[in-house]
Scaffold this motif. Structure first.
Motif, PDB file in Angstrom:
ATOM      1  N   GLN A   3     -13.441 -61.393 -12.325  1.00 10.52           N
ATOM      2  CA  GLN A   3     -14.180 -61.474 -11.055  1.00 10.52           C
ATOM      3  C   GLN A   3     -15.504 -62.173 -11.346  1.00 10.52           C
ATOM      4  O   GLN A   3     -16.481 -61.532 -11.734  1.00 10.52           O
ATOM      5  CB  GLN A   3     -14.421 -60.053 -10.533  1.00 10.52           C
ATOM      6  CG  GLN A   3     -15.026 -59.988  -9.174  1.00 10.52           C
ATOM      7  CD  GLN A   3     -13.991 -60.120  -8.065  1.00 10.52           C
ATOM      8  OE1 GLN A   3     -12.876 -60.583  -8.304  1.00 10.52           O
ATOM      9  NE2 GLN A   3     -14.359 -59.736  -6.873  1.00 10.52           N
ATOM     10  N   GLY A   7     -15.749 -63.253  -5.016  1.00 13.08           N
ATOM     11  CA  GLY A   7     -16.188 -62.376  -3.922  1.00 13.08           C
ATOM     12  C   GLY A   7     -17.353 -62.995  -3.174  1.00 13.08           C
ATOM     13  O   GLY A   7     -17.397 -63.026  -1.946  1.00 13.08           O
TER      14      GLY A   7
ATOM     15  N   MET B 147     -25.957 -52.391   3.738  1.00 15.21           N
ATOM     16  CA  MET B 147     -26.133 -53.766   3.248  1.00 15.21           C
ATOM     17  C   MET B 147     -27.570 -54.233   3.464  1.00 15.21           C
ATOM     18  O   MET B 147     -28.146 -54.915   2.632  1.00 15.21           O
ATOM     19  CB  MET B 147     -25.161 -54.700   4.008  1.00 15.21           C
ATOM     20  CG  MET B 147     -23.733 -54.534   3.615  1.00 15.21           C
ATOM     21  SD  MET B 147     -23.496 -54.654   1.846  1.00 15.21           S
ATOM     22  CE  MET B 147     -23.759 -56.396   1.588  1.00 15.21           C
ATOM     23  N   LEU B 150     -29.605 -53.142   0.687  1.00 16.93           N
ATOM     24  CA  LEU B 150     -29.353 -53.888  -0.546  1.00 16.93           C
ATOM     25  C   LEU B 150     -29.918 -55.295  -0.443  1.00 16.93           C
ATOM     26  O   LEU B 150     -29.861 -56.050  -1.403  1.00 16.93           O
ATOM     27  CB  LEU B 150     -27.839 -53.970  -0.811  1.00 16.93           C
ATOM     28  CG  LEU B 150     -27.154 -52.636  -1.096  1.00 16.93           C
ATOM     29  CD1 LEU B 150     -25.695 -52.864  -1.357  1.00 16.93           C
ATOM     30  CD2 LEU B 150     -27.803 -51.963  -2.280  1.00 16.93           C
ATOM     31  N   ASP B 221     -15.688 -57.377  -1.955  1.00 18.35           N
ATOM     32  CA  ASP B 221     -15.549 -57.868  -3.338  1.00 18.35           C
ATOM     33  C   ASP B 221     -16.801 -58.598  -3.803  1.00 18.35           C
ATOM     34  O   ASP B 221     -16.790 -59.254  -4.844  1.00 18.35           O
ATOM     35  CB  ASP B 221     -14.355 -58.862  -3.403  1.00 18.35           C
ATOM     36  CG  ASP B 221     -13.144 -58.233  -2.744  1.00 18.35           C
ATOM     37  OD1 ASP B 221     -13.095 -57.005  -2.802  1.00 18.35           O
ATOM     38  OD2 ASP B 221     -12.322 -58.944  -2.171  1.00 18.35           O
ATOM     39  N   ASN B 222     -17.871 -58.524  -3.015  1.00 18.41           N
ATOM     40  CA  ASN B 222     -19.076 -59.265  -3.398  1.00 18.41           C
ATOM     41  C   ASN B 222     -19.597 -58.712  -4.722  1.00 18.41           C
ATOM     42  O   ASN B 222     -19.930 -57.524  -4.834  1.00 18.41           O
ATOM     43  CB  ASN B 222     -20.114 -59.053  -2.280  1.00 18.41           C
ATOM     44  CG  ASN B 222     -21.276 -59.983  -2.443  1.00 18.41           C
ATOM     45  OD1 ASN B 222     -21.734 -60.175  -3.544  1.00 18.41           O
ATOM     46  ND2 ASN B 222     -21.717 -60.548  -1.350  1.00 18.41           N
ATOM     47  N   GLU B 223     -19.681 -59.567  -5.742  1.00 23.41           N
ATOM     48  CA  GLU B 223     -20.046 -59.067  -7.084  1.00 23.41           C
ATOM     49  C   GLU B 223     -21.406 -58.368  -7.061  1.00 23.41           C
ATOM     50  O   GLU B 223     -21.595 -57.324  -7.704  1.00 23.41           O
ATOM     51  CB  GLU B 223     -20.124 -60.241  -8.066  1.00 23.41           C
ATOM     52  CG  GLU B 223     -18.777 -60.690  -8.578  1.00 23.41           C
ATOM     53  CD  GLU B 223     -18.020 -61.496  -7.537  1.00 23.41           C
ATOM     54  OE1 GLU B 223     -18.692 -61.945  -6.578  1.00 23.41           O
ATOM     55  OE2 GLU B 223     -16.794 -61.628  -7.646  1.00 23.41           O
ATOM     56  N   ILE B 224     -22.346 -58.925  -6.314  1.00 28.06           N
ATOM     57  CA  ILE B 224     -23.681 -58.294  -6.310  1.00 28.06           C
ATOM     58  C   ILE B 224     -23.582 -56.926  -5.653  1.00 28.06           C
ATOM     59  O   ILE B 224     -24.161 -55.941  -6.121  1.00 28.06           O
ATOM     60  CB  ILE B 224     -24.679 -59.204  -5.556  1.00 28.06           C
ATOM     61  CG1 ILE B 224     -24.744 -60.568  -6.253  1.00 28.06           C
ATOM     62  CG2 ILE B 224     -26.056 -58.590  -5.521  1.00 28.06           C
ATOM     63  CD1 ILE B 224     -25.600 -61.566  -5.526  1.00 28.06           C
ATOM     64  N   PHE B 225     -22.779 -56.827  -4.557  1.00 25.78           N
ATOM     65  CA  PHE B 225     -22.626 -55.514  -3.900  1.00 25.78           C
ATOM     66  C   PHE B 225     -22.003 -54.539  -4.887  1.00 25.78           C
ATOM     67  O   PHE B 225     -22.473 -53.417  -5.061  1.00 25.78           O
ATOM     68  CB  PHE B 225     -21.736 -55.665  -2.660  1.00 25.78           C
ATOM     69  CG  PHE B 225     -21.356 -54.368  -2.013  1.00 25.78           C
ATOM     70  CD1 PHE B 225     -20.082 -53.830  -2.212  1.00 25.78           C
ATOM     71  CD2 PHE B 225     -22.260 -53.670  -1.233  1.00 25.78           C
ATOM     72  CE1 PHE B 225     -19.720 -52.634  -1.625  1.00 25.78           C
ATOM     73  CE2 PHE B 225     -21.903 -52.465  -0.642  1.00 25.78           C
ATOM     74  CZ  PHE B 225     -20.639 -51.944  -0.838  1.00 25.78           C
ATOM     75  N   ILE B 226     -20.977 -54.982  -5.599  1.00 18.34           N
ATOM     76  CA  ILE B 226     -20.302 -54.075  -6.547  1.00 18.34           C
ATOM     77  C   ILE B 226     -21.283 -53.633  -7.623  1.00 18.34           C
ATOM     78  O   ILE B 226     -21.431 -52.454  -7.943  1.00 18.34           O
ATOM     79  CB  ILE B 226     -19.069 -54.782  -7.148  1.00 18.34           C
ATOM     80  CG1 ILE B 226     -17.990 -54.945  -6.068  1.00 18.34           C
ATOM     81  CG2 ILE B 226     -18.520 -54.024  -8.329  1.00 18.34           C
ATOM     82  CD1 ILE B 226     -16.813 -55.772  -6.522  1.00 18.34           C
ATOM     83  N   SER B 227     -22.035 -54.613  -8.182  1.00 22.40           N
ATOM     84  CA  SER B 227     -22.919 -54.216  -9.292  1.00 22.40           C
ATOM     85  C   SER B 227     -24.028 -53.305  -8.779  1.00 22.40           C
ATOM     86  O   SER B 227     -24.500 -52.424  -9.501  1.00 22.40           O
ATOM     87  CB  SER B 227     -23.532 -55.469  -9.917  1.00 22.40           C
ATOM     88  OG  SER B 227     -24.279 -56.137  -8.914  1.00 22.40           O
ATOM     89  N   ARG B 228     -24.443 -53.448  -7.504  1.00 26.08           N
ATOM     90  CA  ARG B 228     -25.536 -52.597  -6.998  1.00 26.08           C
ATOM     91  C   ARG B 228     -25.034 -51.221  -6.577  1.00 26.08           C
ATOM     92  O   ARG B 228     -25.828 -50.300  -6.453  1.00 26.08           O
ATOM     93  CB  ARG B 228     -26.198 -53.250  -5.760  1.00 26.08           C
ATOM     94  CG  ARG B 228     -27.243 -54.307  -6.027  1.00 26.08           C
ATOM     95  CD  ARG B 228     -28.440 -53.810  -6.762  1.00 26.08           C
ATOM     96  NE  ARG B 228     -29.244 -52.798  -6.076  1.00 26.08           N
ATOM     97  CZ  ARG B 228     -30.206 -53.067  -5.196  1.00 26.08           C
ATOM     98  NH1 ARG B 228     -30.438 -54.305  -4.844  1.00 26.08           N
ATOM     99  NH2 ARG B 228     -30.934 -52.100  -4.668  1.00 26.08           N
TER     100      ARG B 228
ATOM    101  N   GLN D 306     -30.107 -56.005 -13.794  1.00 31.50           N
ATOM    102  CA  GLN D 306     -29.006 -56.980 -13.658  1.00 31.50           C
ATOM    103  C   GLN D 306     -29.563 -58.400 -13.660  1.00 31.50           C
ATOM    104  O   GLN D 306     -28.965 -59.327 -14.219  1.00 31.50           O
ATOM    105  CB  GLN D 306     -28.256 -56.705 -12.345  1.00 31.50           C
ATOM    106  CG  GLN D 306     -27.491 -55.409 -12.352  1.00 31.50           C
ATOM    107  CD  GLN D 306     -27.337 -54.831 -10.955  1.00 31.50           C
ATOM    108  OE1 GLN D 306     -27.792 -55.431  -9.994  1.00 31.50           O
ATOM    109  NE2 GLN D 306     -26.694 -53.677 -10.855  1.00 31.50           N
TER     110      GLN D 306
END
Lengths: 161, 395, 163, 336
Positions: A3, A7, B147, B150, B221-228, D306
């Motif tokens: 990934q 996304g 959101m 975030l 699936d937004n990577e930044i959303f997932i990591s946050r 991050q």
């Protein structure tokens, strides 16, 4: 493929698609939405049908309706019937709960479609409907000191326990 | 500058020795460096209303978090004691002002618990229909708020587009956009206008079409959303139950408890829906639970519209509304959790005592236990996990 | 490990809770109404009753604590639910003006804020509470308890400066 | 008349006059970009954006500037005055100064330094100073947090920014921006963004971080620290910081166009506009600026740790690896 950025790109695809969709905001002052038939705006009173039964004044939770009741013999039938000489609705306190509209026996108080209630001074929001203006700053139903009913029920509970 | 009295009051909130006031350990690193005391709120974009967090920060890591509440406290329970039973309903709209219909439903169930009145089935179906529409109009903006906290400014606009459309339906049915005063003791105020069921059908079809793209593709699936959000505010089922969490924050830890199924009320036994649970127990899990619950609500709305019986909408009440003496209970699954009302009536027409159990109030205890140890920017997603409403926790 | 929740149909679970309580503590009143077990206990052993509810009977969720000011006495109701349809109401009546009762925060940590709110609104002191401060009202300069029947509502209208 | 023109042609005066013109252009660019930002965000969010002031809202920048002129500059009580008022200047000057090196078209370059890239890198590193001055000067916890975040972010993202330039310098062999553009040829497949794609992406991401835009706008964390280092500013000082933000955003897109997308070169040979080639430069820069705004309105914000991981553990290794690849390619493919 791990990934890495799909996304984010999918999300940006959504925003790009929305860029070209037609807008949904309505330009308020020029375009006024036609309100549905039941919408509850500012109150108004049909003074000649009002029989000053003070029901609306009693039920109003925010004490915004104050009525001055007078007796007069309007239709010459010899018997003086009560009528409202002073009727004020204080829009700075009204929360549009429509309890007064439901309780009025002759339903002469009802909601209009007008909802823009604004004024530079809170007192201007008190609208007078009768011949004589009524002072809106006096509380029509001051909180009467409720005798503590618990004392009455407490002994009964001891007796029962 | 500050009046003497206000300054003393401010000092007293901050200077109480940190260790004594809260279970969180008092962190002084090996150099004995002090932590920063910071007050976040009461006016703050991410505090879901008026809330002041007194934070003790070690760099960006939160050591102690002490919420100060009461900025929107109107003492509704005292006002309710001086009003007639039906006049309290407009008050309950102002409790959790993002789930008004559920508050009304909870209060009315509590009063009907002490009143032997028979509610016509059509009124029950209309109540459930309105409550499920309200759940949609509350879950979708809560995703938008998550959101927004975030840092993404667009989903909140799409969320409020949905909420606006639901509010126009509410305005056509009840007369108001937020403060409905629609569910009454014994039924509902008025029947659905003839064109409303069709309007709701069109809206639901439109929502299903837009829901996938606007709230799932843009965010899930937004990577930044997932990591946050992955691993932030992580809880086990045990800890969540201990802290008295209910609703989406509890279900995202794996405990499947939903009042609509476990303590059935109104006509929920006749409708089928499933209770959404997740296992991770973090902010991302609560987002997934809320998304799936929106789809369940859509399913429930469709069933309500199909099975809507004909008939009256108001049960027959006596001239004066006097519930039996004793305790009345009402428990409802509001979008934020278990909303319960406990009414003590003494036979007169004003309640003797009304007590609201608001989900935001109980879920907020998470801030004291879970926030210490996280970074400062993690407080925002944790507020999104709970999604409290200040009218709820302040009553 | 997932949380284990009580199974079995409602009636015998309610009976099991009732025997569980009456077995261990002297109950003043105890009855089953609908899906609820109503138990009245002395204020002293409320923490003990709730401890048995949590450990022995596996009731995991304290829904809320209601305090009712019966002018001469205070009536506390602890509403417990076992997340599967059964309810337990533990009632305690404390006489006198200065109510003091044991805190149950040790058993149900969620009671922390409920008790703080009860203290703030009624003045009920909870012995053993880790951080008994006011929840809504100002910490100092406000020594009333608003929800007491003796606390009067003033509907005096303030209009100064708006003439 | 002729002597006056010669006087104007003399080196120091020409430089000052052109810097004045550049300053004027940059301030206008900042104003127009605020309007473009609000319109782009509005159209993405299905609303109209400002359309009340002037025809279809075009006078909105003027209205904003007038408002900011007349707004009061509130300086907090405990603020350190010199540092507080010096910060906006320390942030705006670098953003405006570097525009002098950017080649709009072959002859429309204010100062064609043969160390153009070195000048760009040296001046943009002053921006971090301005952020720390603003945060420390206003003496409030929120702004202090914002300043510390800003300093850490800008300084640690300069490393990938500079490393990604080296590839281009190796290919052109000269530091002057005009030579870089000339060396890229006038067809888009000869531009440097194809052989240097990872470098271009790294430069773009590091540029986003340098300019403190979402997903890297931690120094100004809207929903966390309510405005970060900018929280105590209002009126003209705030306007100057915003102008610096938008100027450096335009600058970053202009430099990335110059280095990787062939400056004023037309995408296809027959589209060459001769003296009007700066139109291509304008189109490409506004395309990059639009992607800046498009990213801003669709992504959430990263967290500090991050952000650091992305910078040090992802971008720097990519650039180092690609440097070796470029060096190897230059050795193997003669005459490149």
């Amino acid at each position: 493929m791990p990934q890495v950025g799909q996304g984010i790109l999918k999300g940006m695809g959504v925003t790009l698609r929305h860029l070209f969709e037609n807008k949904i905001t309505r330009q308020y002052p020029e375009y006024k939405r036609d309100l549905p038939e039941r919408s509850r705006g500012m109150l108004t009173v049909d003074m000649d049908r009002c029989i000053a039964c003070l029901q609306c004044m009693r039920i109003c939770p925010d004490h915004c309706i104050s009525i001055e009741q007078e007796k007069r013999d309007a239709d010459g039938s010899g018997k003086a019937k009560p009528y409202a000489i002073g009727f004020v609705i204080d829009d700075s306190r009204c929360m549009y709960c429509s309890l007064c509209v439901e309780v009025c026996p002759v339903n002469c108080i009802y909601h209009t479609e007008e909802f823009e209630a604004q004024a530079y001074n809170r007192l201007e929001l008190a609208r007078q409907f009768g011949e004589r203006p009524v002072d809106p700053t006096i509380d029509p139903k001051p909180a009467v000191k409720k005798k503590p009913k618990a004392a009455k029920t407490a002994p009964k509970k001891e007796a029962a326990a | 500058m500050l009046s003497e009295e206000r300054r003393v009051e401010q000092q007293s909130a901050l200077t109480q020795p940190a260790a004594g006031r809260l279970a969180a350990p008092d962190v002084r690193d090996e150099f004995g460096l002090e932590t920063i005391d910071m007050s976040m709120g009461p006016q703050h974009p991410a505090m879901h209303g008026l809330l002041r967090l007194i934070l003790e920060l070690d760099g960006e890591t939160v050591v102690r978090c002490d919420p100060v509440m009461g900025y929107l406290h109107r003492c509704q329970e005292k006002i309710a004691e001086n009003r007639m039973y039906p006049a309290v309903i407009p008050l309950t709209d102002r409790l959790d002002y993002f789930a008004n219909m559920h508050n009304e439903h909870g209060y009315v169930l509590a009063v009907e618990d002490q009143l032997d009145v028979e509610i016509p089935p059509r009124a029950e179906y209309i109540r459930v229909l309105m409550c499920e529409l309200m759940r949609l109009a509350s879950h979708i903006p809560s995703i938008g708020f998550l959101m927004l906290e975030l840092g993404a400014f667009t989903p909140i606009l799409y969320a409020f587009r949905e909420r606006e459309r639901i509010q126009t339906i509410f305005e056509a049915v009840t007369g108001a956009r937020m403060m409905f005063h629609y569910i009454r003791i014994g039924g509902v105020k008025a029947d659905l206008p003839p064109d409303i069921p069709q309007q709701i059908w069109d809206y639901i079809e439109g929502l299903e079409a837009r829901f996938q793209s606007d709230f799932v593709d843009l965010i899930q699936d937004n990577e930044i959303f997932i990591s946050r959000t992955r691993g932030v505010g992580k809880m086990t089922g045990e800890k969540a139950l201990e802290m008295g969490l209910t609703g989406p924050p509890l279900r995202c830890t794996g405990v499947d408890f939903d009042i609509r199924r476990d303590y059935p009320y109104s006509i929920y036994p006749e409708l089928e829906f499933d209770v959404i649970t997740d296992t991770a127990g973090d902010v991302e899990a609560s987002y997934r639970v809320r998304i799936a619950e929106c789809l369940q609500s859509i399913r429930l709305i469709k069933q309500c519209l199909e099975k809507m019986p004909e008939g009256a909408v108001m049960g027959d009440l006596g001239r004066r509304l006097r519930p039996k003496e004793g305790d009345g209970f009402g428990r409802v699954e509001s979008p934020r959790g278990e909303f319960a009302v406990h009414i003590v009536s003494d036979g007169s027409d004003t309640p003797y005592r009304v007590h609201y159990r608001d989900p935001s109030f109980c879920n907020m205890q998470l801030l004291q236990e879970v926030v210490p140890g996280h970074y400062l920017p993690d407080i925002m997603p944790i507020m999104g996990l709970i999604d409290p409403v200040s009218g709820g926790w302040d009553k | 490990m997932a949380v284990t929740l009580p199974e079995g149909n409602l009636e015998d679970r309610l009976k099991r809770y009732l025997d569980g309580f009456s077995g261990r503590h002297g109950l003043r009143e105890s009855e089953i109404i609908g899906n609820a077990v109503r138990v009245v206990v002395a204020p002293g052993d409320v923490p003990a009753v709730l401890a048995t509810a949590k450990e022995a009977l596996g009731i995991r969720h304290l829904s809320f604590i209601t305090v009712v000011d019966r002018v001469g006495s205070f009536e506390l109701t602890y509403e417990l639910i076992d997340l599967r349809g059964a309810r337990v109401m533990v009632k305690a009546v404390i006489e006198g003006e200065e109510p003091v009762i044991g805190s149950v925060t040790g058993i149900y940590p969620t009671a922390n804020w409920h008790e703080r709110e009860a203290y703030d609104m009624f003045g009920v002191a909870f012995a053993g509470h880790p951080d008994l401060r006011r929840l809504y009202m100002w910490q100092d300069h406000f020594d009333h308890h608003p929800l007491l029947k003796s606390f009067e509502i003033s509907t005096r209208r303030t209009f100064e400066g708006l003439r | 008349m002729q002597t006056v023109l010669n006087l104007l042609e003399a080196e120091p005066i020409r430089l000052f006059l052109s810097f004045g013109v550049i300053l004027f252009l940059v301030l206008n660019l900042a104003a127009i970009l605020t309007m473009a930002e609000r319109k782009a965000s509005a159209y993405i969010q299905l609303r109209y954006g400002p359309n009340r002031v002037g025809p279809r809202g075009l006078l909105q920048p003027a209205a904003d500037v007038f408002k900011l002129f007349t707004k009061e500059n509130v300086t907090p009580g405990r603020a350190d005055l010199w540092v507080f008022l010096g910060a906006p200047i320390a942030m705006f000057i670098p953003a405006a100064l570097v525009w002098m090196v950017v080649p709009f078209s072959p002859d429309a370059v204010v100062a064609d330094l043969n160390v153009g890239i070195l000048f760009f890198v040296a001046i943009t590193s002053i921006g971090a100073l301005g952020v720390v001055m603003a945060g420390y000067g206003s003496r409030s916890t929120f702004s202090l947090l914002g300043a510390l975040r800003g300093a850490a972010q800008i300084i640690s993202y300069e490393v990938p920014l500079i490393l990604s330039l080296l590839g281009v310098i190796m290919l052109t062999g000269s530091l002057s921006l005009v030579d870089v553009v000339n060396a890229q040829g006038d067809a888009f497949w000869t531009w440097y963004f194809l052989p240097q794609l990872p470098m271009f992406l790294t430069f773009y991401i590091a540029g986003l971080a340098e300019v403190k835009r979402v997903p890297f706008d931690l120094p100004e964390g809207e929903s966390e620290i309510v405005g970060g280092f900018m929280v105590e500013y209002s009126g003209m000082t705030w306007a100057l910081i915003q102008a610096a933000e938008f100027a450096s955003m335009g600058l970053m897109s202009a430099v990335s166009v110059t280095l990787f997308l062939g400056g004023w070169q037309p995408p296809l040979p027959f589209l060459d506009l001769g003296p009007f080639n700066w139109v291509w430069f304008g189109l490409k820069t506004s395309l990059i600026m639009f992607t800046f705004q498009w990213i801003r309105w669709s992504l959430p914000r990263l967290r500090m740790d991050q952000l650091m991981d992305l910078g040090w553990k992802v971008l720097v290794p990519i650039t180092l690896v690609w440097l070796f690849v470029t060096a190897g390619a230059m050795l193997i493919i003669p005459g490149n």
